[in-house]
Design a protein around this motif. Structure first.
Motif, PDB file in Angstrom:
ATOM      1  N   MET A  32       0.827  -1.203   0.000  1.00  0.00           N
ATOM      2  CA  MET A  32       0.000   0.000   0.000  1.00  0.00           C
ATOM      3  C   MET A  32       0.865   1.259   0.000  1.00  0.00           C
ATOM      4  O   MET A  32       0.593   2.224  -0.728  1.00  0.00           O
ATOM      5  N   LEU A  33       1.927   1.280   0.801  1.00  0.00           N
ATOM      6  CA  LEU A  33       2.803   2.455   0.870  1.00  0.00           C
ATOM      7  C   LEU A  33       3.544   2.664  -0.453  1.00  0.00           C
ATOM      8  O   LEU A  33       3.754   3.804  -0.877  1.00  0.00           O
ATOM      9  N   THR A  34       3.951   1.573  -1.105  1.00  0.00           N
ATOM     10  CA  THR A  34       4.599   1.703  -2.415  1.00  0.00           C
ATOM     11  C   THR A  34       3.628   2.309  -3.430  1.00  0.00           C
ATOM     12  O   THR A  34       4.002   3.169  -4.239  1.00  0.00           O
ATOM     13  N   TRP A  35       2.377   1.872  -3.364  1.00  0.00           N
ATOM     14  CA  TRP A  35       1.344   2.416  -4.252  1.00  0.00           C
ATOM     15  C   TRP A  35       1.129   3.905  -3.974  1.00  0.00           C
ATOM     16  O   TRP A  35       1.039   4.708  -4.913  1.00  0.00           O
ATOM     17  N   GLN A  36       1.056   4.297  -2.713  1.00  0.00           N
ATOM     18  CA  GLN A  36       0.848   5.707  -2.379  1.00  0.00           C
ATOM     19  C   GLN A  36       2.038   6.560  -2.830  1.00  0.00           C
ATOM     20  O   GLN A  36       1.869   7.708  -3.265  1.00  0.00           O
ATOM     21  N   LEU A  37       3.252   6.012  -2.766  1.00  0.00           N
ATOM     22  CA  LEU A  37       4.426   6.743  -3.265  1.00  0.00           C
ATOM     23  C   LEU A  37       4.304   6.979  -4.770  1.00  0.00           C
ATOM     24  O   LEU A  37       4.675   8.054  -5.269  1.00  0.00           O
ATOM     25  N   ALA A  38       3.802   5.980  -5.490  1.00  0.00           N
ATOM     26  CA  ALA A  38       3.603   6.159  -6.933  1.00  0.00           C
ATOM     27  C   ALA A  38       2.597   7.276  -7.207  1.00  0.00           C
ATOM     28  O   ALA A  38       2.781   8.093  -8.120  1.00  0.00           O
ATOM     29  N   LEU A  39       1.505   7.328  -6.415  1.00  0.00           N
ATOM     30  CA  LEU A  39       0.524   8.404  -6.569  1.00  0.00           C
ATOM     31  C   LEU A  39       1.162   9.769  -6.326  1.00  0.00           C
ATOM     32  O   LEU A  39       0.894  10.739  -7.047  1.00  0.00           O
ATOM     33  N   MET A  40       2.010   9.864  -5.267  1.00  0.00           N
ATOM     34  CA  MET A  40       2.646  11.151  -4.972  1.00  0.00           C
ATOM     35  C   MET A  40       3.677  11.523  -6.042  1.00  0.00           C
ATOM     36  O   MET A  40       3.895  12.709  -6.319  1.00  0.00           O
ATOM     37  N   ALA A  41       4.316  10.506  -6.656  1.00  0.00           N
ATOM     38  CA  ALA A  41       5.233  10.800  -7.759  1.00  0.00           C
ATOM     39  C   ALA A  41       4.475  11.442  -8.918  1.00  0.00           C
ATOM     40  O   ALA A  41       4.981  12.332  -9.602  1.00  0.00           O
ATOM     41  N   ARG A  42       3.234  11.010  -9.137  1.00  0.00           N
ATOM     42  CA  ARG A  42       2.416  11.638 -10.184  1.00  0.00           C
ATOM     43  C   ARG A  42       2.085  13.076  -9.807  1.00  0.00           C
ATOM     44  O   ARG A  42       2.186  13.974 -10.634  1.00  0.00           O
ATOM     45  N   ARG A  43       1.686  13.271  -8.526  1.00  0.00           N
ATOM     46  CA  ARG A  43       1.306  14.622  -8.097  1.00  0.00           C
ATOM     47  C   ARG A  43       2.484  15.587  -8.150  1.00  0.00           C
ATOM     48  O   ARG A  43       2.308  16.787  -8.376  1.00  0.00           O
TER      49      ARG A  43
END
Length: 842
Positions: free
Chosen positions: A698-709
């Motif tokens: 889940m944390l790896t996924w959230q990091l990917a989302l923040m990389a997009r932002r």
């Protein structure tokens, strides 16, 4: 220590009181010292035994010096304890048997201690033995290509095996040799014949059989020793039981048996004469013993009956006084509740009106259980603490009753977020059950369940899962019919598997348990509610929130029909329904349902981590709707509840709140700050739960989302690929997370202006969403993103038509501040006019 310095350390954050032992390399860290300390950390992490000092944490200082934080054992060395508290052979055997249990646990996990000696064994003031210092131990299965004699030059003279002193290969037989030396010293006071210093213990008499056991364990050649710790223990048990031991040398008894075989006739004649005379004498002595035993039992029964009668009279007088004081004519109230009766009884106990401390503590434990049933967890915890203070017994039935009280206490401490205290209480209850009722399978199952929950409260979910599976296997093996205990074990196991991300395992456990329950219980039995909720949780974890909602509403209806409306269980079910609605994009309904849950929480005066989780859930719903300020406010209140408790920074609930807060910050425009916080959380998760856990994915996924932002497409693509690999091991291929991963890939392709790849990924995501009939908001967001791609490709009419399908859903479900709606509205303005679902323009 041999390779470093050990410090006594205390927590510095003020959360709660805790002491640990910090092991730090002495001086400048050498490569060998660093390797050995890291190896010790790996080894201790693989061991989880009540009599082995636990590894609590580890790492390296800023200058690269490694350190370990190990359970601090406040005790005395083994020989000092034996000298003061273990004068008899059986006392010393009991301590030594505990050492064997700990070493057998290590050997079963392929760990050889390699430095066993009395100085590495401490015993606490309550008699709990702890094995220390795995500093030169070795994992047999690690470094298979490395020389097996690594670290053999580090050992304790007098206890090391001949092969270890000679620098040869080390096996479990080396530990067995050291155990034999320790047993000799425990019984005779000397390690060997050549010991020059004065014995530290009073010597006990060793007969030929016992000397043979020691000689076999400490034989010079490894092949002549016991093949395992289990064989060693079995020979000791045979000795204590009066049976022949396998290590018996050529004794006089053995010679006599040989002589009798050679002279059968003469020996038989003599034996027959002796038997006749002996039988008469034996019968007389037997009758005398029976008479003495009957008299002794009669005296004990008389004393016990008098004591029980006194306790019964005192209990009756106490309860009569308490109920009289709460009666309407005395209390000046027309109605008296159960709470009124309990409060009156508690007040009288505070006044010490009974005058019998044992009975007062017994009544405190009874009141604690009753308060717990009313939901008064804090009052119950305090009463149980007072009722157990200083209580001990050597009577089996009393000890087993106290074990039940300690299990109740473990639950109360866990509910008030005292994880270490809950663990200590659960372990004490398990030890008493093991000591006084080793063959009670139902009691063992209860102990395993209590220990599992305590491990969960301390953030050790993997160990909790192992114990729960062991308890269910034990129930099946011995056909245990304690269905309530089995239900609780199944529900907890399913919840932990779901939290780990193993939705298939969670669904299998919950569905199987529910099927068994419905075969054995009445159709309207409320006992199945726990398993219905467990299955719903697993369905949500598998990406099936609509199915989860239907099952939860069925459970809530069953409870209100068979039990009552309201209450803690109804509040929990309402909260779960709100989460299922949120996962379907029905945010308004979810918020209304969560408001009902929160009102119940206020009415029942719940706080602590339960209140924090409820606020975190509400924050998640607000975030999904686009109310980022409201979400952050709720998360701040959630942290306030946790700050009022002894909850450390690595507590699972605190880390989940931090994850939710970081994601909300990123969506509200602080992506860089959110990215750094998520990186820290993922590093802590890797240390605590491992990189194969659901939380790490889940944390790896959230990091990917923040990389997009934060517009970091190169980093984002790597993170998306990593998260997909992690999720693939945890959830089925049709899980919506993979469709969302396609959306992220499309966003990173847009950053590169690769519109063809972006459209391909979004079309695949839309197909997946439509096939799974998931959250309509997710489908609308994907359509708005595809409209943006087509706009960049110059296909304005196609973009307008696709946006016309998306915007009505987004406007009906999301606030104008939600990021996906903001981007869709910006695209609508760019296209010009208000898009309509028929593709025309206003």
């Amino acid at each position: 220590g041999g390779m470093g310095t050990v410090f006594l350390a205390e927590r510095a954050d003020g959360g709660f009181s805790q002491q640990v032992a910090i092991k730090l390399l002495r001086g400048f860290p050498t490569r060998d010292g660093i390797r050995r300390l890291r190896q010790e950390r790996q080894i201790l992490a693989s061991l989880d035994h009540a009599n082995i000092a636990r590894l609590l944490d580890g790492g390296e200082s800023s200058d690269g010096q490694p350190w370990l934080a190990i359970e601090y054992v406040d005790g005395v060395p083994l020989l000092d304890y034996v000298r003061q508290h273990a004068p008899t052979l059986r006392d010393r055997f009991t301590l030594f048997s505990t050492i064997l249990d700990a070493i057998e646990h290590a050997h079963q996990r392929l760990v050889i201690h390699r430095d066993l000696k009395p100085a590495n064994v401490l015993v606490t003031h309550v008699g709990v033995l702890k094995l220390l210092d795995f500093g030169i131990a070795r994992l047999v299965e690690s470094d298979a290509d490395a020389p097996r004699d690594t670290s053999t030059q580090v050992f304790s003279r007098g206890y090391a095996s001949p092969e270890q002193r000679a620098g040869l290969a080390i096996t479990t037989a080396s530990d067995i040799y050291s155990l034999g030396v320790i047993l000799r010293e425990l019984l005779s006071g000397r390690r060997d014949e050549e010991q020059t210093e004065s014995p530290r213990l009073a010597a006990l008499e060793l007969d030929v059989e016992l000397a043979g056991v020691i000689a076999k364990a400490s034989a010079e050649e490894p092949t002549r020793r016991y093949g395992s710790v289990g064989e060693f223990r079995e020979d000791m048990q045979r000795y204590l039981g009066g049976r022949p031991v396998r290590a018996t040398p050529l004794t006089r008894r053995y010679r006599l048996r040989k002589f009798a075989l050679r002279h059968r006739l003469s020996v038989v004649a003599g034996v027959l004469a002796a038997i006749v005379l002996g039988a008469f004498v034996w019968k007389l002595d037997l009758e005398r013993q029976r008479a003495q035993r009957a008299e002794h039992l009669a005296q004990r029964a008389l004393h016990a009956s008098e004591r029980d009668a006194q306790r019964a009279r005192a209990s009756l007088d106490f309860l009569t006084d308490a109920f009289t004081a709460a009666a309407p004519e005395v209390a000046m109230s027309r109605q008296v509740s159960v709470r009124d009766l309990l409060d009156t009884a508690r007040a009288k106990l505070d006044q010490r009106v009974i005058g019998n401390p044992d009975l007062e503590q017994s009544m405190q434990r009874l009141l604690a259980r009753l308060y717990h049933r009313l939901g008064e967890v804090t009052v119950a915890r305090d009463l149980m603490r007072e009722g157990l203070a200083g209580v001990s017994t050597d009577d089996g039935p009393t000890a087993l009753k106290l074990a039940e009280d300690y299990e109740e206490y473990a639950g109360l401490l866990g509910a008030t977020d005292d994880g270490p205290g809950a663990m200590d209480a659960a372990e004490r209850a398990a030890l008493w059950r093991q000591q006084y009722a080793p063959d009670d399978h139902r009691g063992r199952i209860q102990s395993l369940q209590t220990l599992a929950v305590a491990h969960h409260r301390n953030g050790r979910n993997e160990r909790a899962i192992e114990l729960l599976r062991e308890s269910l296997a034990l129930a099946g093996m011995h056909s245990v019919d304690d269905f309530q205990t089995i239900i609780e074990s199944t529900q907890t196991l399913a919840a932990l598997l779901a939290a780990r991300g193993d939705c298939a395992g969670a669904l299998q456990a919950a569905a199987g348990g529910l099927e068994r329950a419905r075969r054995s219980l009445d159709a309207n039995s409320p006992d199945q509610l726990t398993l219905m909720r467990a299955k719903a949780s697993a369905l949500s974890a598998c990406g099936r929130p609509a199915d989860a909602e239907a099952l939860l509403r069925e459970a809530l209806d069953l409870r209100e029909r068979t039990v009552s409306s309201g209450g803690l269980q109804a509040m929990i079910l309402t909260n779960d329904i709100a989460i299922a609605l949120n996962d379907q994009g029905r945010y308004q309904e979810a918020a209304e349902m969560l408001s009902l849950s929160e009102r119940s929480m206020v009415e029942m005066r719940l706080g602590g981590s339960d209140a924090a989780v409820a606020l975190m859930n509400r924050a998640g719903i607000l975030e999904n709707a686009g109310d980022y300020a409201g979400a952050l406010e709720n998360l701040a209140h959630a942290r306030e509840f946790l700050d009022a408790l002894p909850v450390d920074a690595d507590h699972p609930v605190r880390r989940r709140i931090e994850r939710t807060e970081a994601r909300t910050l990123g969506l509200s425009g602080q992506a860089d700050r959110a990215y750094e916080r998520l990186l820290d959380l993922r590093a802590r998760c890797a240390r605590i739960e491992g990189e194969d856990s659901g939380e790490y994915a889940m944390l790896t996924w959230q990091l990917a989302l923040m990389a997009r932002r934060s517009r970091q497409p190169d980093i984002g693509r790597v993170l998306v690929e990593e998260s997909e690999q992690l999720w693939a091991a945890l959830v089925p291929p049709e899980h919506p997370v993979f469709a969302h991963a396609l959306r992220l890939r499309a966003a990173f392709a847009m950053e590169r202006k690769d519109y063809t790849e972006a459209e391909r990924a979004l079309q695949a995501a839309l197909t997946s969403f439509e096939r799974a009939e998931v959250n309509p908001v997710d489908l609308a967001i994907a359509r708005s993103e595809l409209a943006n791609v087509r706009m960049r490709e110059g296909r304005v009419d196609d973009a307008r038509q696709m946006l016309g399908l998306a915007l009505p859903v987004l406007r009906g479900s999301l606030l104008s501040t939600e990021v996906s709606r903001v981007e869709a509205e910006r695209l609508a303005t760019e296209i010009g006019g208000k898009p309509r679902s028929d593709g025309a323009r206003n």
